[in-house]
Design a protein around this motif. Structure first.
Motif, short mmCIF file in Angstrom:
data_model
loop_
_atom_site.label_atom_id
_atom_site.label_comp_id
_atom_site.label_asym_id
_atom_site.label_seq_id
_atom_site.Cartn_x
_atom_site.Cartn_y
_atom_site.Cartn_z
N VAL A 88 -23.06 -7.86 -52.41
CA VAL A 88 -22.50 -9.46 -52.40
C VAL A 88 -23.80 -10.09 -52.95
N SER A 89 -23.53 -10.57 -54.11
CA SER A 89 -24.37 -11.64 -54.64
C SER A 89 -23.68 -13.06 -54.75
N GLN A 90 -24.67 -14.06 -54.86
CA GLN A 90 -24.12 -15.49 -55.05
C GLN A 90 -23.14 -15.46 -56.03
N GLU A 91 -23.22 -14.66 -57.20
CA GLU A 91 -22.06 -14.85 -58.38
C GLU A 91 -20.88 -14.21 -57.85
N SER A 92 -20.84 -13.31 -57.17
CA SER A 92 -19.68 -12.55 -56.64
C SER A 92 -18.81 -13.42 -55.64
N VAL A 93 -19.80 -14.21 -55.02
CA VAL A 93 -19.19 -15.22 -53.82
C VAL A 93 -18.41 -16.46 -54.45
N LYS A 127 -17.30 -16.51 -57.63
CA LYS A 127 -16.06 -16.18 -58.17
C LYS A 127 -14.94 -16.06 -57.06
N LEU A 128 -15.19 -15.52 -55.98
CA LEU A 128 -14.08 -15.33 -54.85
C LEU A 128 -13.65 -16.91 -54.80
N GLY A 129 -14.56 -17.69 -54.60
CA GLY A 129 -14.28 -19.28 -54.38
C GLY A 129 -13.26 -19.86 -55.44
N GLN A 130 -13.59 -19.39 -56.79
CA GLN A 130 -12.59 -19.97 -57.96
C GLN A 130 -11.19 -19.39 -57.90
#
Ligand code: UD1
Ligand code: MG
Length: 407
Positions: free
Chosen positions: A395-400, A402-405
């Motif tokens: 888990v990276s901040q970027e992947s989290v 993207k999930l949010g979007q």
């Protein structure tokens, strides 16, 4: 009551430790030896503490502060009496009482000093010392008594005759003097001994020979008499201190399942009804709340704060992190530089990847998150409340984000 000051001797080179570090900075259960001696002085109320430093003085001064400390420089380590003499400029007109202690005796406690004070007051003696009977008195100054049992003086190990070497009553090296009497005697000390040093113990012998009343607190427990002159003695002192720390915690309501196989830093705080399972190592300033279960084989490092009812299981390591109430980190996990919200479950083998090769980054995990087994949380990272992280996820901040979007 007379005004009271303390002198702590901490300038020695310590050849027997074989070290580049000042002896009194060597640590016992996470704190430098000198810290414990300062504690004991402060417990009994002294207006000033004169700490005599020499070898690596800069290192020592850096580690301690307090308005009550006066640093006194001893450029050449000519012996314990000379170290006291270095305080003369400060104390020549002082008419109160002076405690003299060694910085390499961390097992001294306030209660012992209080006993010295009360006994000297009651007996109106010019000086009072402590004595202890040791099975192995090697290395210590021996207490010499006359046929009537009166103390005549102290002879250092290296200067003893064969008969004197057999004496088991030794000098733990803590004293309380009438200051005027102390400095009169200190001035007279000559280095007439094997080591060619100025011995404080000769000043004690001189005070007796001059006809002043000198009394003693005898039968001090061997563990309180111990001075640390070698690495082996350092480890023995640490063991004794560890027992004291654990005993205190147990009295405060902490269960320690196997004291011999548990190590708890002197700076740690642990709440009531917390259970520490075997092979747990708690190092540094660590704060554990109530009702937690720690270990077996848990490793808690500096800056860890566990609130209440936290479970840390086998091979869990936590550093510089705060874990809120009810967090569970049961198996093989590393939580470093993180803030973990209430009731978070961290599955087996999950880690915070907190170091990017250059700097350490923080992870924040919201309340009620569920982290599956084998997850790698790459910091800097912020996980919102209630998030589920699947097993094996990186888990990276970027992947989290993207999930949010997608939502
Ligand atoms: C000292 C006592 C000995 C006693 C033992 C207890 C003397 C002469 N001997 O011996 O009777 O049984 O402690 O542990 O006092 N220091 C200085 N400047 C100096 C020399 C020493 O500040 O010039 C400091 C050391 O850093 C140490 C303390 O004084 O903290 C005691 O010196 P150390 O060399 O350890 O004396 P011991 O041989 O242990
Ligand atoms: Mg010593």
């Amino acid at each position: 009551m007379a005004e009271r000051v303390a002198i702590i001797l901490a300038a020695g080179v310590s050849s027997r430790m074989n070290t580049q570090i000042a002896k009194v900075l060597h640590e016992v259960c996470g704190r430098p030896m000198l810290a414990y001696v300062l504690d004991a002085c402060r417990k009994v109320g002294v207006s000033k503490i004169y700490v005599v430093v020499g070898f690596s003085a800069g290192q020592v001064k850096e580690r301690f502060d307090g308005n009550d400390i006066v640093w006194v420089q001893q450029d050449k380590q000519l012996g314990t009496a000379h170290a006291v003499l270095c305080c003369k400029e400060h104390l020549k007109d002082f008419t109160g009482e002076t405690l003299v202690l060694c910085g390499d005796a961390p097992l001294i406690q306030g209660e012992m000093l209080r006993t010295l004070m009360e006994k000297r007051e009651a007996e109106q003696s010019a000086a009072i010392l402590a004595t202890a009977v040791l099975d192995d008195p090697t290395g210590y100054g021996r207490i010499i008594r006359d046929a009537y049992g009166n103390i005549q003086g102290i002879i250092e190990d290296g200067d003893c005759t064969r008969e004197q070497l057999a004496i088991k009553e030794v000098n733990p090296s803590y004293y309380l003097f009438n200051n005027t009497v102390l400095f009169e005697a200190i001035e007279k000390v000559r280095p007439d001994n094997v080591k060619k040093e100025y011995y404080l113990t000769d000043a004690v012998s001189d005070i007796i020979a001059t006809g002043h009343k000198v009394t003693a607190v005898t039968a001090v427990r061997p563990e309180e008499a111990m001075g640390v002159n070698s690495r082996a003695e350092l480890s023995t002192a640490s063991k004794i201190m560890q027992r004291r720390i654990q005993r205190q915690l147990m009295e405060e309501g902490v269960t320690i399942v196997d004291p011999d196989n548990t190590w708890i830093d002197a700076r740690a705080q642990i709440g009531q009804d917390t259970v520490i399972e075997p092979f747990t190592y708690i190092h540094g300033e660590v704060k554990i709340g109530q009702g937690c279960r720690i270990g077996p084989f848990a490793y808690l490092r500096h800056g860890t704060v566990l609130k209440n009812d936290v479970v840390l299981g086998v091979y869990a390591e936590v550093k510089n992190s705060t874990l809120a109430d009810g967090v569970r980190v049961r198996h093989h996990s590393y939580i470093g530089d993180a803030t973990v919200g209430q009731n978070v479950n961290v599955g087996a083998g999950s880690v915070t990847a907190n170091f990017d090769g250059e700097k350490v980054n923080r992870t924040s995990i919201g309340n009620d998150c569920y982290i599956g087994s084998g997850a790698i949380l790459i910091a800097p990272l912020e996980l919102k409340d209630g998030l589920h992280v699947g097993a094996g996820t990186v888990v990276s901040q970027e992947s989290v984000d993207k999930l949010g979007q997608k939502d």
